[in-house]
Structure formats: C-alpha cells, structure tokens
Design an enzyme around this catalytic site. Structure first.
Site, PDB file in Angstrom:
ATOM      1  CE1 TYR A 128       6.538  -4.620  16.116  1.00 45.34           C
ATOM      2  CE2 TYR A 128       7.107  -6.908  15.717  1.00 45.34           C
ATOM      3  CZ  TYR A 128       7.442  -5.659  16.184  1.00 45.34           C
ATOM      4  OH  TYR A 128       8.695  -5.443  16.701  1.00 45.34           O
TER       5      TYR A 128
ATOM      6  CB  SER B 138      10.970  -7.274  14.353  1.00 45.35           C
ATOM      7  OG  SER B 138      10.523  -8.359  15.136  1.00 45.35           O
TER       8      SER B 138
END
Length: 585
Positions: free
Chosen positions: A468, A455
């Site tokens: 995350y 990501s």
C-alpha cells in the site's frame, strides 16, 4: 464559408438585407437564438449549438454584413442598434412565430441583445437572455457618467482600467485603416492569433469570410458607441430574466462594468468562469450546460438560482469527475464540488453507489450530475469512460483520482497477486485517469486541475503496509512529475495525503497472510480504530477544493499526516524508528 454542421438554412429579408439563418433541433421545442459578436460569424456558435440541439430548437444567424448575410448599402448608418433590432425581430418572427425566444449573445451579439431585451417593441418576444462579454451601451454610458460625476480614486482607477482595455475601440473609429488591416495581414493572421492568445482550437473557425466580416463590422462601433455613451437611455431596464456569464480573464472587459447591473435587471443570475474572451469556442460544454439549465428553469417557471456554496465563484458550471465516488472521500468530494455549483461525474465500480452520489449531488446544488460505472484498474473500461464523458458532457475541468484499496501484511506474506491488485487500482488507476482525461485537458488548451489522492503512507514507512505504501509513494511522485510537465499548459496537479479518515476503506481492506476469519477480525478492529479517530471525509473534501483553488502541490490533511510530513523532511530517522514497531494485533 461554411454552415453549422447539419443545420437547415433559411433566408430572411429585412431592412434591405438578406440574413442567413441556420436552424438545428426540433422546431417544436423552445427556441434559443444565438447572436455572434465581432469579428465573428454565426460559426462561432457551432460547438455550443451542437450541444444545445438535443434540448432546444437552436437558431443562429449571421448579422448583416457578416458570413452569408448581405451588407447594407451604404455601410454608414446601416448598423445602428435600431436596424439590428429590426433584423432580430424578423428572424424571431420567421423561426418562432407567436412564441417568445430565448436569446444568447456574445461580444457584440450581447451588446445588440441588451438592446433587444430593454426596448419596448420587443416585449413579449424574449423569454430570457444570456449575456457574455458584451455590455449594454446604455448601461455602460451610465456607468461612465456616474464615475465622472463622482471621481473617487477607486472609480477613476476603474475608468482608466477599462479605458486601457478598450484600445481597439478607438482604432476601429479611425477611417479606412481598420478595413485595410482586416483585408490585409490582420485578416489572415487572426486565426493564429486566437490560437496563441486565447487558446481557441482550430477547425472550421474563423471562416473564410473573416476579412469582410471584420471590415463591415467596424461600423457596429462607428454607428453606435459614441451616440449611446453620450446619451444613454434612462429606461434601459430588462423585461426578461438575464443570465450574466463573466469570463474572469477577459482581455477587453472589466468585471466592474457589471457592478450596478441589478439596478437595470430585476431578475439577474450571475456566473463566472476562469477563461478568456472567446468562451463560445473555448468553453462550449460549460456554456451549453448553463444555457440549458437557465432556459429550462424559465420554461418551467422556476427561476434558476446561482450556486452559493463555498468556492462557487471558482467551480460553478465546471465539469468535475471523481473516481471512487460511491463512498468515503470520493463521495464527500463529489458532493462538495456539487455544492459549489459544479457539474459532477460520479464514477465507481458499484453502479448503485455511484447513482446515489449523483442523486445527492443534484440535491445539494449541482446543475447536473451523472453516475458512471468503471473499474479504474481496467484500461479499456477507462478508455471507454473517457470517450463517453468527453462526448456526452465535455472536457473535464477538474479530475479527482480517488479510487483506491487497502492492503496490510508483511512483505513476505504479500503475494505477487496481492501486489498486482494493489498497484492496478492505486497506481494504474491514477495513471489511466491522468493519461486519458489529462491529455484532453492539455489538447483543449484551457487549463484544468488534476487531484491524485495518495496517503500519508506515501512518506511514512511501515512494516505492515509495504504494498500500500509503495503504491501511494508512486502516486505522490507521479503527481510531482506531472505537475512539472503540465505547468506550462496551466494544468495544476495536486497530491492529497489524508491520514486516518473514517471511511469504508477498512471494510474492504485486505490482510495478507491470514485466513478469512482472522481477516474479518482485523477489519473490524481497523474500523473500530478509525471510528474512534472519527476524522470525517468531508474535511478531506474541503481540503481538496481548497487545494485546487490555491493550486497546491502536496496537501497533508489530518494532523498526523502533517506531522509525519514534517518529520519526513526534518527527521526521517524518527519515522524509520516508528516504522520498525510491530503493530498491535
């Protein structure tokens, strides 16, 4: 010498020799006849035959003078294409009387099979022909002749290139020396040479008959090459559909040999794969899949069509496994590989979602697609998945570790259980995939590619995404480390870093430190924002395929992801300042 595992052997007498014929599978099903090349025996087909036996009546025979078949006496003149055709017809009549067979040939097995497929006396006995790494000598003679008559610079380069690749042909025409070499040091060094140069796995191949097989097989060249190249037949047109499989890294044959093949073959299917010459040993799963698809299509009266999607020349027939394939980026990626002609394994925790993706993959062009259910965070489930996929479908060529979950909330609101959940899926899921499927790629020795979906959060800090972002940063670094370790084994590793992509991850994302009602509101708000951004997962899928083709290390996909990547390198302080901003609620 050995016999293919579990095979039934019969002896067929023809033209003064006795041929050893091995049979697998149900004789009531369509018959597939496998013809080996030089300096092999029928054992070169053992891995392919085992995979085909569940679908067809599979037959492999030792060419005269090879393996368990007897040699003609005298050897000179005993290996002409005319006599080899008689042998094939004798085998076909014995194993499939009254019903045409599907022919598969490799190397000199393919050279012979071109003869079988283009001469009048075999019409009606061959239903289809799959050729690999062996041209028709007649077609080759015309190919050479056309370039000699019209010697443009490009055509001369083609002649010289193939001439250099054919160095061994000249040596095999010398008297006595090839026989001495094969019965001497070359014979016992050959297995190790194949392992080193072609990455051919050891185990049951080549057989102990190799020295005599290679010595006898030299007469295949001496009896046929010069006569046919000097006087190629003008009527060498195929009377059956042909599937041509071209390994792009073949040391002995140029791709350009097949440039004018459509002139000789009315129904031709072309396929390529990034592999060396001995693909029956190095790519048995892929060959079995293509042969099964082609033979089935001919039997059903629906000619097979080569995949024509973007990158089909790169991924056609390859086995691709995608985790988190039930929706979003995973689903789009599985379908993109399917459109490129890959065989797809769609893995998801949701069995119904995985099944829908597999069904769609077949509709858009995948020759085969399967749905598998697994939780990537569960090591035992992943081990079972790896064992099942390898046994049932083969070694994965491209692995896409895509499955992931989202978690938002401040560090002190994020519980130990929250951390464990995120790291188990986002990091350990990738580790399990890389370890289990990557190890099998490495053991196969034929290369491959691993894609880990990270990501932009991997390099863009945020006060709202500590867990995350940490999990994705770990995936990015793991990918870089694996890329360094696996480079020598021709396995590429890519970390893909999307930005804001319109997927269902917002519907399942968790928000730490809030009650259920507030979490529902935050999910709806995130989904609305992602919807407004409306960057489709199909664009990420296209970037993934492009990254594998180019063997890229890190791919930032969306404009914001690319911008953050540049800032992380050139102005990290700017990103740190942005990270301090409190996100709107």
């Amino acid at each position: 010498m050995t016999l293919l595992r579990g095979a039934r052997e019969r002896r067929v007498r023809t033209g003064g020799v006795e041929l050893s014929v091995a049979e697998l599978g149900d004789p009531g099903r369509p018959t597939v006849v496998l013809v080996h090349g030089y300096p092999d025996s029928k054992e070169v087909w053992s891995e392919v035959a085992a995979r085909l036996a569940g679908h067809f009546h599979v037959v492999a025979y030792d060419v005269r003078g090879h393996g368990r078949s007897t040699a003609p006496r005298p050897l000179r003149g005993g290996f002409t294409l005319e006599k080899l055709t008689e042998d094939f017809l004798a085998v076909a009549d014995a194993v499939s009387p009254g019903r045409p067979v599907h022919l598969v040939g490799h190397d000199w097995g393919s050279v012979q099979a071109w003869e079988f497929t283009t001469v009048k006396r075999t019409e009606g006995r061959i239903a289809s022909f799959t050729s690999m790494s062996g041209p028709s000598l007649d077609h080759l003679g015309h190919w050479i002749g056309s370039r000699v008559k019209r010697p443009t610079p490009g055509r001369v380069a083609q002649l010289l290139g193939q001439g250099a690749r054919s160095w061994y042909v000249y040596l095999l025409h010398t008297p006595v020396l090839p026989e001495l070499a094969w019965r001497g040091p070359l014979g016992w060094r050959w297995p190790r040479t194949l392992e080193r140069l072609e990455r051919v796995p050891a185990g049951g191949y080549p057989t102990s008959s190799l020295p005599s097989d290679a010595a006898h097989g030299a007469w295949l060249y001496r009896d046929n090459v010069r006569p046919r190249l000097r006087r190629p037949r003008p009527d060498a047109h195929a009377h059956a559909p042909v599937q041509l499989i071209t390994p792009l890294k073949d040391r002995f044959l140029s791709e350009r040999l097949d440039d004018e093949l459509e002139h000789w073959v009315p129904h031709l299917i072309r396929r390529t794969l990034p592999a060396g010459h001995w693909i029956p040993r190095t790519r048995p799963d892929q060959l079995a899949a293509w042969i099964t698809e082609f033979v089935t299509s001919v039997e059903n009266g629906r000619p097979s069509v080569t995949a024509s999607g973007r990158h089909a020349e790169r991924f056609g027939g390859q086995l691709v496994l995608v985790t988190g394939a039930g929706s979003g980026i995973g689903r789009a990626t599985a379908l993109a590989f399917a459109a490129a002609g890959a065989r797809v394994v769609a893995v998801d925790r949701n069995a119904e979602a995985a099944a829908r993706t597999a069904e769609s993959a077949r509709r858009v062009g995948a020759p085969a697609a399967w749905a598998e259910t697994a939780d990537v965070s569960d090591e035992q489930e992943m081990e079972k998945l790896s064992e099942k996929v390898t046994t049932a479908y083969g070694v994965v060529d491209v692995l896409v570790n895509n499955a992931g979950i989202g978690l938002s909330g401040s560090f002190f609101d994020t519980t130990t259980e929250d951390w464990k959940t995120v790291l188990d899926v986002n990091l350990w899921g990738v580790i399990h995939g890389c370890r289990l499927f990557g190890r099998r790629m490495a053991e196969r020795g034929q290369g491959g590619h691993i894609v880990n979906v990270a990501s932009a959060a991997a390099y863009q800090p945020s006060r709202a995404l500590p867990a995350y972002s940490t999990s994705k940063a770990a995936v990015l670094m793991l990918s870089e480390c694996l890329r360094a370790e696996l480079a020598g084994q021709r396995i590429g590793v890519t970390a893909v870093c999307p930005g804001f992509v319109n997927t269902a991850i917002t519907a399942t994302a968790r928000f730490a430190g809030v009650d259920a009602g507030e979490e529902k509101r935050l999910r709806q708000r995130a989904a609305r924002l992602y919807g407004l951004r409306n960057y489709p997962p199909e664009k990420v899928a296209a970037a993934i395929l492009r990254a594998v083709v180019r063997d890229e290390a890190v791919v930032a996909v969306t404009p914001e992801a690319r911008g953050a990547r540049v800032l992380s390198r050139l102005a990290p302080g700017v990103l740190r300042g942005i990270a301090r901003l409190k996100p709107p609620v």
